[in-house]
Design an enzyme around this catalytic site. Structure first.
Site, PDB file in Angstrom:
ATOM      1  N   ASN A 111       0.979  -1.159  -0.067  1.00  0.00           N
ATOM      2  CA  ASN A 111       0.322   0.037  -0.080  1.00  0.00           C
ATOM      3  C   ASN A 111       0.747   0.738   0.276  1.00  0.00           C
ATOM      4  O   ASN A 111       2.432   1.640   0.691  1.00  0.00           O
ATOM      5  CB  ASN A 111      -0.598  -0.180   1.199  1.00  0.00           C
ATOM      6  CG  ASN A 111      -2.304  -1.307   1.168  1.00  0.00           C
ATOM      7  OD1 ASN A 111      -2.198  -2.291  -0.174  1.00  0.00           O
ATOM      8  ND2 ASN A 111      -1.934  -1.974   2.424  1.00  0.00           N
ATOM      9  N   VAL A 112       0.468   2.025  -0.650  1.00  0.00           N
ATOM     10  CA  VAL A 112       0.785   3.790  -0.698  1.00  0.00           C
ATOM     11  C   VAL A 112       0.475   4.849  -0.292  1.00  0.00           C
ATOM     12  O   VAL A 112       0.633   5.804  -0.189  1.00  0.00           O
ATOM     13  CB  VAL A 112       0.955   3.981  -2.151  1.00  0.00           C
ATOM     14  CG1 VAL A 112       1.686   2.887  -2.610  1.00  0.00           C
ATOM     15  CG2 VAL A 112      -0.307   3.817  -2.997  1.00  0.00           C
ATOM     16  N   HIS A 128       5.605  -0.469  -2.724  1.00  0.00           N
ATOM     17  CA  HIS A 128       5.132  -0.009  -3.547  1.00  0.00           C
ATOM     18  C   HIS A 128       5.499   1.795  -4.534  1.00  0.00           C
ATOM     19  O   HIS A 128       4.613   2.377  -4.771  1.00  0.00           O
ATOM     20  CB  HIS A 128       4.115  -0.236  -4.119  1.00  0.00           C
ATOM     21  CG  HIS A 128       4.194  -2.094  -4.780  1.00  0.00           C
ATOM     22  ND1 HIS A 128       2.950  -2.848  -5.349  1.00  0.00           N
ATOM     23  CD2 HIS A 128       5.136  -2.527  -5.232  1.00  0.00           C
ATOM     24  CE1 HIS A 128       3.050  -3.635  -4.964  1.00  0.00           C
ATOM     25  NE2 HIS A 128       4.404  -3.949  -5.270  1.00  0.00           N
ATOM     26  N   CYS A 157       8.497  20.751 -10.295  1.00  0.00           N
ATOM     27  CA  CYS A 157       9.515  21.345  -9.470  1.00  0.00           C
ATOM     28  C   CYS A 157       9.624  22.708  -9.594  1.00  0.00           C
ATOM     29  O   CYS A 157      10.010  23.233  -9.994  1.00  0.00           O
ATOM     30  CB  CYS A 157      10.531  20.556 -10.302  1.00  0.00           C
ATOM     31  SG  CYS A 157      12.225  20.305  -9.027  1.00  0.00           S
ATOM     32  N   CYS A 160      13.709  23.479 -10.828  1.00  0.00           N
ATOM     33  CA  CYS A 160      13.871  23.610 -11.894  1.00  0.00           C
ATOM     34  C   CYS A 160      12.764  23.200 -13.047  1.00  0.00           C
ATOM     35  O   CYS A 160      12.701  23.731 -14.319  1.00  0.00           O
ATOM     36  CB  CYS A 160      14.683  21.907 -12.458  1.00  0.00           C
ATOM     37  SG  CYS A 160      14.115  20.341 -12.661  1.00  0.00           S
ATOM     38  N   GLY A 197      -5.180  -9.262   3.247  1.00  0.00           N
ATOM     39  CA  GLY A 197      -5.678  -8.307   2.290  1.00  0.00           C
ATOM     40  C   GLY A 197      -4.628  -8.254   1.016  1.00  0.00           C
ATOM     41  O   GLY A 197      -5.118  -6.688   0.635  1.00  0.00           O
ATOM     42  N   THR A 198      -4.558  -9.090   0.919  1.00  0.00           N
ATOM     43  CA  THR A 198      -4.028  -9.145  -0.884  1.00  0.00           C
ATOM     44  C   THR A 198      -4.529 -10.086  -1.442  1.00  0.00           C
ATOM     45  O   THR A 198      -4.555 -11.084  -0.892  1.00  0.00           O
ATOM     46  CB  THR A 198      -2.662  -9.027  -0.812  1.00  0.00           C
ATOM     47  OG1 THR A 198      -2.073  -8.863  -2.059  1.00  0.00           O
ATOM     48  CG2 THR A 198      -2.357 -10.332   0.210  1.00  0.00           C
ATOM     49  N   SER A 199      -4.963  -9.704  -2.590  1.00  0.00           N
ATOM     50  CA  SER A 199      -4.923 -10.679  -4.069  1.00  0.00           C
ATOM     51  C   SER A 199      -4.093 -11.437  -4.070  1.00  0.00           C
ATOM     52  O   SER A 199      -4.691 -12.866  -4.942  1.00  0.00           O
ATOM     53  CB  SER A 199      -5.547 -10.250  -4.528  1.00  0.00           C
ATOM     54  OG  SER A 199      -5.059  -9.033  -5.472  1.00  0.00           O
ATOM     55  N   ASN A 223      -8.270 -12.894   4.651  1.00  0.00           N
ATOM     56  CA  ASN A 223      -9.063 -12.219   3.509  1.00  0.00           C
ATOM     57  C   ASN A 223     -10.244 -12.929   3.650  1.00  0.00           C
ATOM     58  O   ASN A 223     -10.538 -14.065   3.707  1.00  0.00           O
ATOM     59  CB  ASN A 223      -8.495 -12.679   2.497  1.00  0.00           C
ATOM     60  CG  ASN A 223      -8.771 -12.052   1.323  1.00  0.00           C
ATOM     61  OD1 ASN A 223      -9.539 -11.813   0.935  1.00  0.00           O
ATOM     62  ND2 ASN A 223      -8.053 -11.494   0.403  1.00  0.00           N
TER      63      ASN A 223
HETATM   64  P1  OAD Z   1      -6.551  -5.992  -4.619  1.00  0.00           P
HETATM   65  O1  OAD Z   1      -7.572  -5.277  -4.720  1.00  0.00           O
HETATM   66  O2  OAD Z   1      -6.071  -6.286  -5.650  1.00  0.00           O
HETATM   67  O3  OAD Z   1      -6.602  -6.866  -3.701  1.00  0.00           O
HETATM   68  C1  OAD Z   1      -7.975  -6.696  -2.076  1.00  0.00           C
HETATM   69  C2  OAD Z   1      -7.447  -7.392  -0.992  1.00  0.00           C
HETATM   70  O4  OAD Z   1      -8.242  -7.643  -0.558  1.00  0.00           O
HETATM   71  C3  OAD Z   1      -8.379  -8.987  -1.961  1.00  0.00           C
HETATM   72  O5  OAD Z   1      -8.070 -10.413  -2.333  1.00  0.00           O
HETATM   73  C4  OAD Z   1      -9.728  -8.757  -0.884  1.00  0.00           C
HETATM   74  O6  OAD Z   1     -10.246 -10.178  -0.973  1.00  0.00           O
HETATM   75  C5  OAD Z   1      -9.166  -8.079   0.237  1.00  0.00           C
HETATM   76  N1  OAD Z   1     -10.054  -7.360   0.651  1.00  0.00           N
HETATM   77  C6  OAD Z   1     -11.167  -7.025   0.725  1.00  0.00           C
HETATM   78  N2  OAD Z   1     -10.985  -6.054   1.647  1.00  0.00           N
HETATM   79  C7  OAD Z   1     -10.675  -6.583   2.830  1.00  0.00           C
HETATM   80  C8  OAD Z   1     -10.939  -6.266   4.589  1.00  0.00           C
HETATM   81  N3  OAD Z   1     -11.454  -5.758   5.065  1.00  0.00           N
HETATM   82  N4  OAD Z   1      -9.838  -7.074   5.157  1.00  0.00           N
HETATM   83  C9  OAD Z   1      -9.287  -8.239   4.945  1.00  0.00           C
HETATM   84  N5  OAD Z   1      -9.171  -7.504   2.883  1.00  0.00           N
HETATM   85  C10 OAD Z   1      -9.877  -7.521   2.447  1.00  0.00           C
HETATM   86  O7  OAD Z   1      -4.790  -5.298  -3.801  1.00  0.00           O
HETATM   87  P2  OAD Z   1      -3.263  -5.698  -3.087  1.00  0.00           P
HETATM   88  O8  OAD Z   1      -3.597  -7.153  -2.878  1.00  0.00           O
HETATM   89  O9  OAD Z   1      -3.377  -4.563  -2.695  1.00  0.00           O
HETATM   90  O10 OAD Z   1       0.530  -2.477  -7.032  1.00  0.00           O
HETATM   91  O11 OAD Z   1      -3.135  -5.181  -4.999  1.00  0.00           O
HETATM   92  C11 OAD Z   1      -1.333  -5.669  -5.347  1.00  0.00           C
HETATM   93  C12 OAD Z   1      -1.230  -4.729  -6.352  1.00  0.00           C
HETATM   94  O12 OAD Z   1      -1.898  -4.039  -7.825  1.00  0.00           O
HETATM   95  C13 OAD Z   1      -1.433  -3.180  -5.753  1.00  0.00           C
HETATM   96  O13 OAD Z   1       0.028  -2.999  -4.922  1.00  0.00           O
HETATM   97  C14 OAD Z   1      -0.995  -2.320  -6.483  1.00  0.00           C
HETATM   98  C15 OAD Z   1      -2.218  -2.788  -7.557  1.00  0.00           C
HETATM   99  O14 OAD Z   1      -1.328  -2.901  -8.847  1.00  0.00           O
HETATM  100  C16 OAD Z   1       0.740  -1.076  -7.750  1.00  0.00           C
HETATM  101  O15 OAD Z   1       0.210  -0.166  -8.038  1.00  0.00           O
HETATM  102  C17 OAD Z   1       2.464  -1.793  -7.680  1.00  0.00           C
END
Ligand code: OAD
Length: 255
Positions: A111-112, A128, A157, A160, A197-199, A223
């Site tokens: 997360n950012v 990221h 900027c 510059c 919380g990541t896909s 998740n």
């Molecule tokens: P995603 O949107 O791909 O996945 C979010 C995940 O969070 C899913 O698996 C949901 O089921 C889960 N979720 C939703 N609500 C939740 C909750 N309350 N508690 C726990 N989990 C929950 O987001 P990321 O996996 O973070 O990269 O995506 C990875 C990267 O893809 C990001 O960092 C970004 C994107 O492109 C860059 O920007 C480089």
């Protein structure tokens, strides 16, 4: 009334109590209960309405810096109104709980939004980047910019006059070497690994579980949905992190 979080297995509590090092990977889902849009899972997810190949990459910025900056400024405005949720706070408490026992804790976030820092987490590795930091593509001048919204886009900027881009990793770009090194060290030495919380579809974070398991770590996933790694973890905890993580800390405190 939302369903109660799943019970926390005694074996997981025992593993944490005997752990000397814990590594946690978080994704957008840990911020979902703060109101920050995720990328893929919800109907209003960011990628449902925008194609990352049109926005989150260097070529898109070169082609249309104003459009890309406006999109990121829209995300900055959404995040500016959000605060850490109980899941963020529980992870900050887990870090304190471990360190009080002489253990090591590393939070690897995709997360950012800086919400882990806002909750008090300290050993945070931003894989990221950071949406609040902006960098000049010409002279490299970089700094935090919390003006919301930006008074003008694209952002120029001060030093510059060049264009400033968000300090985040774009598609096709390498992750910061320092962050990758810190992640590698944490994964190789952890006794318990959490994926929260990541896909689990974006590399290299999606493969972190393999490094952790090779190190002999017990693996946990938090998740509401199944992901490609759900079948690989020892403790799949199905539900929202904002409810499961506080319940975990409550068990660790012996409440
Ligand atoms: P995603 O949107 O791909 O996945 C979010 C995940 O969070 C899913 O698996 C949901 O089921 C889960 N979720 C939703 N609500 C939740 C909750 N309350 N508690 C726990 N989990 C929950 O987001 P990321 O996996 O973070 O990269 O995506 C990875 C990267 O893809 C990001 O960092 C970004 C994107 O492109 C860059 O920007 C480089």
């Amino acid at each position: 009334m939302p369903a109660d979080p799943p019970p926390i297995p005694d074996a997981l509590i025992d593993a944490l109590r005997s752990a000397s090092a814990v590594a946690v990977l978080t994704g957008a889902g840990v911020s979902a209960e703060s109101g920050v849009p995720t990328f893929r899972d919800a109907p209003d997810a960011l990628w449902a309405r925008f194609n990352p190949s049109e926005l989150a990459n260097p070529e898109a910025f070169r082609r249309d810096p104003k459009l890309v900056t406006k999109w990121y400024d829209w995300r900055r405005q959404k995040i500016a109104g959000c605060g850490p949720n109980p899941g963020h706070h529980a992870l900050a408490e887990l870090e304190r709980w471990l360190e009080q026992r002489g253990g090591a804790f590393t939070l690897l976030t995709q997360n950012v939004d800086r919400l882990h820092h806002a909750a008090g987490s300290s050993n945070v590795v931003e894989l990221h980047g950071d949406l609040w930091r902006w960098r000049c593509v010409d002279c490299g001048d970089e700094g935090e910019d919390r003006r919301v919204p930006f008074p003008e886009v694209p952002v120029r900027c001060d030093r510059c006059g060049g264009l400033k881009r968000p300090g985040v990793v774009w598609f096709g770009e390498a992750l910061p070497a320092e962050a990758l090194g810190a992640a590698d060290r944490a994964l190789r030495s952890c006794d318990v690994f959490f994926s929260v919380g990541t896909s689990a579809v974006v590399e290299p974070a999606a493969s972190f579980i393999h490094a952790a398991r090779s190190a002999g770590a017990a693996a946990v996933e938090i998740n509401p949905e199944r992901t490609p790694i759900t079948g690989l973890v020892d403790f799949p905890l199905t539900g929202p992190s904002g409810r499961i993580l506080p319940a975990l800390l409550s068990r660790l405190r012996g409440d």
